[in-house]
Structures are given as C-alpha cells and as structure tokens.
Design an enzyme around this catalytic site. Structure first.
Site, PDB file in Angstrom:
ATOM      1  N   THR A   1      47.865  38.140  26.948  1.00  0.00           N
ATOM      2  CA  THR A   1      47.286  38.766  27.917  1.00  0.00           C
ATOM      3  C   THR A   1      45.647  38.830  27.697  1.00  0.00           C
ATOM      4  O   THR A   1      45.330  39.262  26.526  1.00  0.00           O
ATOM      5  CB  THR A   1      47.909  40.015  28.332  1.00  0.00           C
ATOM      6  OG1 THR A   1      47.764  40.888  27.065  1.00  0.00           O
ATOM      7  CG2 THR A   1      49.364  39.941  28.773  1.00  0.00           C
TER       8      THR A   1
ATOM      9  N   ASP B   1      53.061  46.102  29.321  1.00  0.00           N
ATOM     10  CA  ASP B   1      54.724  46.199  29.599  1.00  0.00           C
ATOM     11  C   ASP B   1      55.287  45.336  30.502  1.00  0.00           C
ATOM     12  O   ASP B   1      56.033  44.676  30.815  1.00  0.00           O
ATOM     13  CB  ASP B   1      55.232  47.598  29.436  1.00  0.00           C
ATOM     14  CG  ASP B   1      55.315  48.152  27.900  1.00  0.00           C
ATOM     15  OD1 ASP B   1      55.186  47.529  27.008  1.00  0.00           O
ATOM     16  OD2 ASP B   1      55.001  49.427  27.815  1.00  0.00           O
TER      17      ASP B   1
END
Length: 157
Positions: free
Chosen positions: A84, A116
């Site tokens: 990410t 998450d």
C-alpha cells in the site's frame, strides 16, 4: 502483531505452517514498521507465505527502500507482495513484475483501519481468483471507504 511479539511469535509461525500444510492460502500484514527490529528474522518467520501485505514504512524496514519495486527482493521468501502506497494507491509485485493502481477517489478523514480494509478487499478478491490488478482495485476501494469516516468501525445507518 502476532509475529512481532515474542510471547506469541511461535504460535503465529506454527499457525502459518499448519495453514500451509492444510493447503490454505496464507497472508501476513507486517503491522508496524517500528516493531520490525530484525528484518531477517521476520522474513524467516513468513517464509512460504503467499502474499505479504506491507505499507511503505514496513517495506522500507524489510528492504531498505520505499520503492514498491524493491519488494522483488522478498520474492525468494514469499509468493507475492502487495504494497500500500497511501494516497498513491498500491502495487502488486510477483515474479511476473509490478502492477500498480492509483488510489480510489475520496477524502481522507481518518486513516485508522485503512490498511486492514485494503487487506480485506484484496484478499476477498484473491480468494475469488481475481487478477492482481483487480485484487489491488478491490483493496484500494475498501481502503478509500475506510478513510472517509472517523474510526475503524463502519457507521450504523
């Protein structure tokens, strides 16, 4: 955090081994760059994991670089790396190369839970046989939804 805490590390490693023995797909999110004090030990613990899911800080702790392409150095240990990159989106790195997608549109109100949510979207798509690009798109879409509200819990509407 299971692999980053000495009191739970052995159990986490055993769970990963049991999952692999059962033929399950495994994934690990490193969780906290500041807790990766021994990158070589951490990578030994995740050996054989199908997908490693670091953010840029965790990638830097593991490779010494914030460039998603540096994740290729981890492919002798794990099958693929989904990095990410915050407002820049995400990248998938495997033996076929690097696939990157931009972030999904939206305003960032609170980044709590973004990683998450990204993991959940990516892994759900992966479990359905989606391509790396589609897995990333699912991840950034859910990540954008998470950062658009305060806190990590969905609102009750």
């Amino acid at each position: 955090y299971v692999l980053l805490d000495a009191s739970s590390r052995d159990a986490g490693v055993a769970m990963l081994a049991a999952a692999r023995e059962a033929g399950l797909t495994t994934s690990v999110d490193p969780q906290a760059a500041s807790l990766i004090t021994d990158p070589a030990l951490f990578m030994a613990e995740v050996r054989g994991v199908d997908v490693l899911l670091p953010n840029l800080d965790e990638l830097e702790a593991l490779t010494g670089s914030r460039d998603p392409a540096s994740a290729a150095a981890l492919l002798d240990t794990v099958g693929a790396v989904a990095v990410t990159t915050g407002p820049d989106g995400a990248s998938w790195v495997d033996r076929d190369g690097v696939v990157s997608v931009p972030s999904a549109p939206g305003d960032c109100v609170d980044s709590t839970g973004a990683g998450d949510a990204f993991d959940a979207g990516l892994l759900a798509a992966l479990s359905k046989g989606a391509s790396p690009e589609d897995c990333l798109l699912a991840g950034v879409r859910l990540g954008a939804m998470a950062v658009g509200q305060v806190g990590a819990q969905p609102s009750r509407r």
